[in-house]
Design an enzyme around this catalytic site. Structure first.
Site, mmCIF file in Angstrom:
data_model
loop_
_atom_site.group_PDB
_atom_site.id
_atom_site.type_symbol
_atom_site.label_atom_id
_atom_site.label_comp_id
_atom_site.label_asym_id
_atom_site.label_seq_id
_atom_site.Cartn_x
_atom_site.Cartn_y
_atom_site.Cartn_z
ATOM 1 N N TYR A 1 9.377 -3.816 1.339
ATOM 2 C CA TYR A 1 10.322 -3.060 2.159
ATOM 3 C C TYR A 1 9.655 -2.428 3.378
ATOM 4 O O TYR A 1 10.307 -2.203 4.397
ATOM 5 C CB TYR A 1 11.020 -1.999 1.302
ATOM 6 C CG TYR A 1 11.971 -2.654 0.354
ATOM 7 C CD1 TYR A 1 13.293 -2.900 0.721
ATOM 8 C CD2 TYR A 1 11.543 -3.113 -0.891
ATOM 9 C CE1 TYR A 1 14.160 -3.563 -0.121
ATOM 10 C CE2 TYR A 1 12.399 -3.777 -1.746
ATOM 11 C CZ TYR A 1 13.706 -3.998 -1.360
ATOM 12 O OH TYR A 1 14.564 -4.684 -2.188
ATOM 13 N N THR B 1 1.734 1.441 -3.993
ATOM 14 C CA THR B 1 0.773 2.419 -4.530
ATOM 15 C C THR B 1 1.509 3.280 -5.564
ATOM 16 O O THR B 1 1.812 4.453 -5.307
ATOM 17 C CB THR B 1 0.192 3.303 -3.412
ATOM 18 O OG1 THR B 1 1.271 3.809 -2.617
ATOM 19 C CG2 THR B 1 -0.778 2.541 -2.538
ATOM 20 N N ARG C 1 7.567 6.147 6.783
ATOM 21 C CA ARG C 1 8.575 7.136 6.366
ATOM 22 C C ARG C 1 9.944 6.528 6.135
ATOM 23 O O ARG C 1 10.891 7.256 5.826
ATOM 24 C CB ARG C 1 8.731 8.190 7.468
ATOM 25 C CG ARG C 1 7.574 9.124 7.555
ATOM 26 C CD ARG C 1 7.741 10.049 8.720
ATOM 27 N NE ARG C 1 7.106 11.320 8.469
ATOM 28 C CZ ARG C 1 6.879 12.233 9.394
ATOM 29 N NH1 ARG C 1 7.248 12.006 10.633
ATOM 30 N NH2 ARG C 1 6.308 13.368 9.100
ATOM 31 N N LYS D 1 7.568 9.501 -7.339
ATOM 32 C CA LYS D 1 6.122 9.298 -7.570
ATOM 33 C C LYS D 1 5.245 10.054 -6.583
ATOM 34 O O LYS D 1 4.116 10.422 -6.905
ATOM 35 C CB LYS D 1 5.767 7.817 -7.575
ATOM 36 C CG LYS D 1 6.024 7.090 -6.267
ATOM 37 C CD LYS D 1 4.867 6.245 -5.807
ATOM 38 C CE LYS D 1 5.189 5.487 -4.543
ATOM 39 N NZ LYS D 1 4.124 5.457 -3.584
ATOM 40 N N ASP E 1 1.086 -12.119 1.361
ATOM 41 C CA ASP E 1 1.593 -11.555 0.102
ATOM 42 C C ASP E 1 1.127 -12.438 -1.044
ATOM 43 O O ASP E 1 0.881 -13.636 -0.865
ATOM 44 C CB ASP E 1 3.123 -11.450 0.122
ATOM 45 C CG ASP E 1 3.635 -10.361 -0.819
ATOM 46 O OD1 ASP E 1 4.103 -9.314 -0.330
ATOM 47 O OD2 ASP E 1 3.538 -10.555 -2.067
ATOM 48 N N CYS F 1 10.187 6.178 -3.860
ATOM 49 C CA CYS F 1 9.052 7.057 -3.500
ATOM 50 C C CYS F 1 9.156 8.498 -3.999
ATOM 51 O O CYS F 1 8.139 9.089 -4.366
ATOM 52 C CB CYS F 1 8.900 7.091 -1.986
ATOM 53 S SG CYS F 1 8.521 5.478 -1.295
ATOM 54 N N ASN G 1 7.715 14.193 0.778
ATOM 55 C CA ASN G 1 8.537 13.674 -0.317
ATOM 56 C C ASN G 1 8.579 14.643 -1.502
ATOM 57 O O ASN G 1 9.595 14.731 -2.199
ATOM 58 C CB ASN G 1 8.049 12.293 -0.739
ATOM 59 C CG ASN G 1 8.591 11.220 0.198
ATOM 60 O OD1 ASN G 1 9.394 11.527 1.086
ATOM 61 N ND2 ASN G 1 8.167 9.983 0.027
ATOM 62 N N LYS H 1 2.422 13.147 4.210
ATOM 63 C CA LYS H 1 3.335 12.141 3.639
ATOM 64 C C LYS H 1 3.758 12.508 2.210
ATOM 65 O O LYS H 1 4.941 12.457 1.861
ATOM 66 C CB LYS H 1 2.666 10.759 3.661
ATOM 67 C CG LYS H 1 3.401 9.682 2.893
ATOM 68 C CD LYS H 1 4.767 9.376 3.477
ATOM 69 C CE LYS H 1 5.655 8.667 2.476
ATOM 70 N NZ LYS H 1 6.974 8.360 2.994
ATOM 71 N N GLY I 1 15.691 9.848 -7.372
ATOM 72 C CA GLY I 1 15.558 8.432 -7.688
ATOM 73 C C GLY I 1 14.932 7.698 -6.533
ATOM 74 O O GLY I 1 14.338 8.316 -5.645
ATOM 75 N N THR J 1 1.508 4.742 0.961
ATOM 76 C CA THR J 1 1.371 6.169 0.665
ATOM 77 C C THR J 1 0.135 6.394 -0.208
ATOM 78 O O THR J 1 -0.069 5.666 -1.189
ATOM 79 C CB THR J 1 2.640 6.661 -0.069
ATOM 80 O OG1 THR J 1 3.776 6.309 0.722
ATOM 81 C CG2 THR J 1 2.612 8.159 -0.277
HETATM 82 N N1 NAD Z 1 10.152 1.398 -0.005
HETATM 83 C C1 NAD Z 1 10.225 2.499 0.728
HETATM 84 O O1 NAD Z 1 11.311 2.982 1.032
HETATM 85 C C2 NAD Z 1 8.966 3.175 1.220
HETATM 86 C C3 NAD Z 1 9.080 4.169 2.194
HETATM 87 C C4 NAD Z 1 7.938 4.789 2.662
HETATM 88 C C5 NAD Z 1 6.697 4.451 2.137
HETATM 89 N N2 NAD Z 1 6.606 3.513 1.170
HETATM 90 C C6 NAD Z 1 5.272 3.188 0.656
HETATM 91 O O2 NAD Z 1 4.854 1.966 1.258
HETATM 92 C C7 NAD Z 1 4.093 1.197 0.332
HETATM 93 C C8 NAD Z 1 4.764 -0.156 0.122
HETATM 94 O O3 NAD Z 1 6.061 0.076 -0.402
HETATM 95 P P1 NAD Z 1 7.124 -1.101 -0.504
HETATM 96 O O4 NAD Z 1 8.406 -0.457 -0.869
HETATM 97 O O5 NAD Z 1 7.071 -1.976 0.695
HETATM 98 O O6 NAD Z 1 6.550 -1.905 -1.774
HETATM 99 P P2 NAD Z 1 7.038 -3.328 -2.266
HETATM 100 O O7 NAD Z 1 6.726 -3.379 -3.716
HETATM 101 O O8 NAD Z 1 8.407 -3.629 -1.795
HETATM 102 O O9 NAD Z 1 6.054 -4.333 -1.475
HETATM 103 C C9 NAD Z 1 4.688 -4.406 -1.715
HETATM 104 C C10 NAD Z 1 4.290 -5.864 -1.519
HETATM 105 O O10 NAD Z 1 2.872 -5.950 -1.593
HETATM 106 C C11 NAD Z 1 2.569 -7.185 -2.243
HETATM 107 N N3 NAD Z 1 1.190 -7.130 -2.719
HETATM 108 C C12 NAD Z 1 0.682 -6.484 -3.804
HETATM 109 N N4 NAD Z 1 -0.647 -6.683 -3.887
HETATM 110 C C13 NAD Z 1 -0.989 -7.459 -2.836
HETATM 111 C C14 NAD Z 1 -2.215 -8.013 -2.363
HETATM 112 N N5 NAD Z 1 -3.364 -7.799 -2.992
HETATM 113 N N6 NAD Z 1 -2.193 -8.776 -1.260
HETATM 114 C C15 NAD Z 1 -1.046 -9.022 -0.606
HETATM 115 N N7 NAD Z 1 0.153 -8.511 -0.992
HETATM 116 C C16 NAD Z 1 0.175 -7.752 -2.091
HETATM 117 C C17 NAD Z 1 3.610 -7.297 -3.337
HETATM 118 O O11 NAD Z 1 3.731 -8.607 -3.818
HETATM 119 C C18 NAD Z 1 4.853 -6.791 -2.579
HETATM 120 O O12 NAD Z 1 5.535 -7.866 -1.961
HETATM 121 C C19 NAD Z 1 3.968 2.058 -0.926
HETATM 122 O O13 NAD Z 1 2.798 2.814 -0.851
HETATM 123 C C20 NAD Z 1 5.197 2.960 -0.829
HETATM 124 O O14 NAD Z 1 5.012 4.168 -1.532
HETATM 125 C C21 NAD Z 1 7.709 2.842 0.707
#
Ligand code: NAD
Length: 314
Positions: free
Chosen positions: A46, A123, A193, A302, A66, A299, A249, A245, A296, A159
């Site tokens: 995402y 993370t 964010r 956690k 990925d 993020c 949250n 950050k 819920g 994060t």
């Molecule tokens: N989703 C949100 O709304 C949001 C918002 C702000 C911050 N974040 C933070 O951003 C980070 C990513 O969140 P996300 O929601 O995109 O997670 P996600 O699970 O949607 O995506 C993470 C991707 O990383 C890939 N991945 C894992 N290990 C890997 C590796 N060694 N090499 C290459 N790819 C790998 C996974 O297959 C997955 O596709 C987290 O730290 C999260 O806390 C998320």
């Protein structure tokens, strides 16, 4: 202002963004402000996928990396593998793939030529101990370090618990690459964010906090993020960015929990929780939330654990 803050931190933003004020000219090896900069995004979830597509739309040559073969296949077919309604993401991914500016790969080595590498892997926390679980982060860094280009900028958007840049990310990159951060490798923490459902909008419109511990990394990152972030970018140091950050949250978590606790008390006492909230908010500086389903999403549950992780571990 603390005396330990770097001198560039206090530079007015207009100067931080202007090439003359930043002295971008000598950064020729990997100038992220160049239109045809090569960018690698590690983790196409995402956070990473909309970022990769948005950066490609600025004219950059972007490879997304990925470990999930289905995601890589979908993206290379011009489709978005993200679930849920994400306005504009599928269209932008399709457009950038068809223009040849965005592709996906399963190979960590695809980041070898990148001027800028952005790490966006998950993370999470351990469900039992609530400690940070950095399996994906460490794997991403282990794949990147041996091949990262001299002079590249690495930005961690995932994060992080406070202290992770200093204690985990920098050592992993320096050890594996035999390069020194601030001298021939540049490293920042620019936590994302955005909120699901508004990914592309938030990516461009929300102010960003940019943690850098040296001026060259900060300048390169400001030039890179200035390509697609329309809002303010606030430079600071790594640890401050980590605390900001996770604290923002944790703040939201506490506000949601507070509104629900007051709703439970109101219900117990037979009074209208919504009326209570309206009247609380007539008092200056009170902005109580509406009660609801509770905390819920990805993020909010956690990140408070990441915020307190250093205290718990010590
Ligand atoms: N989703 C949100 O709304 C949001 C918002 C702000 C911050 N974040 C933070 O951003 C980070 C990513 O969140 P996300 O929601 O995109 O997670 P996600 O699970 O949607 O995506 C993470 C991707 O990383 C890939 N991945 C894992 N290990 C890997 C590796 N060694 N090499 C290459 N790819 C790998 C996974 O297959 C997955 O596709 C987290 O730290 C999260 O806390 C998320």
């Amino acid at each position: 202002m603390s005396a330990s803050l770097p001198c560039w931190w206090a530079t007015p933003r207009s100067q931080r963004f202007s090439n003359s004020g930043l002295g971008l000219k000598p950064l020729c090896a990997a100038v992220p402000s160049e239109r045809f900069v090569r960018v690698a995004v590690i983790g196409l979830g995402y956070v990473g996928l909309p970022l990769a597509a948005a950066v490609a739309a600025t004219g950059a040559n972007v490879v997304g990396i990925d470990i999930d073969p289905d995601k890589v296949k979908a993206i290379n077919a011009g489709e978005s593998p993200l679930r849920g309604r994400e306005p504009g993401v599928a269209e932008l991914v399709g457009e950038q793939v068809s223009k040849g500016r965005l592709r996906a790969s399963l190979e960590a080595t695809a980041a070898a030529n990148a001027d800028v590498v952005v790490v966006c892997v998950e993370t999470p926390i351990d469900p039992t101990t609530h400690d940070p679980s950095y399996k994906a982060l460490k794997a991403a860094l282990a794949g990147l370090a041996p091949i990262v280009k001299r002079g590249a900028l690495v930005s961690i958007e995932s994060t992080l618990a406070p202290g992770t840049m200093e204690g985990v990310v920098r050592p992993a990159l320096q050890r594996g690459s035999k390069r020194t951060v601030g001298r021939d490798l540049y490293l920042v923490h620019c936590p994302e964010r955005l909120t699901t459902g508004k990914l592309l909008h938030h990516l461009a419109e929300l102010p960003r906090v940019l943690g850098a511990n040296d001026a060259a990394s900060a300048r390169k990152a400001l030039a890179f993020y200035g390509r697609f972030v329309k809002a303010e970018i606030h430079p600071t140091d790594w640890t401050t960015a980590e605390v900001v950050k996770t604290a923002e949250n944790a703040y939201w978590d506490v506000q949601i929990a507070f509104a629900n606790e007051v709703a439970l008390i109101s219900e117990e006492l037979g009074v209208d929780a919504y009326r209570v909230r309206d009247l609380v908010n007539t008092c200056p500086y009170r902005m109580m939330l509406l009660p609801g389903a509770g905390v819920g999403g990805h993020c909010i549950p956690k990140d408070p654990w990441l915020l307190i992780a250093p205290a718990v571990q010590s």
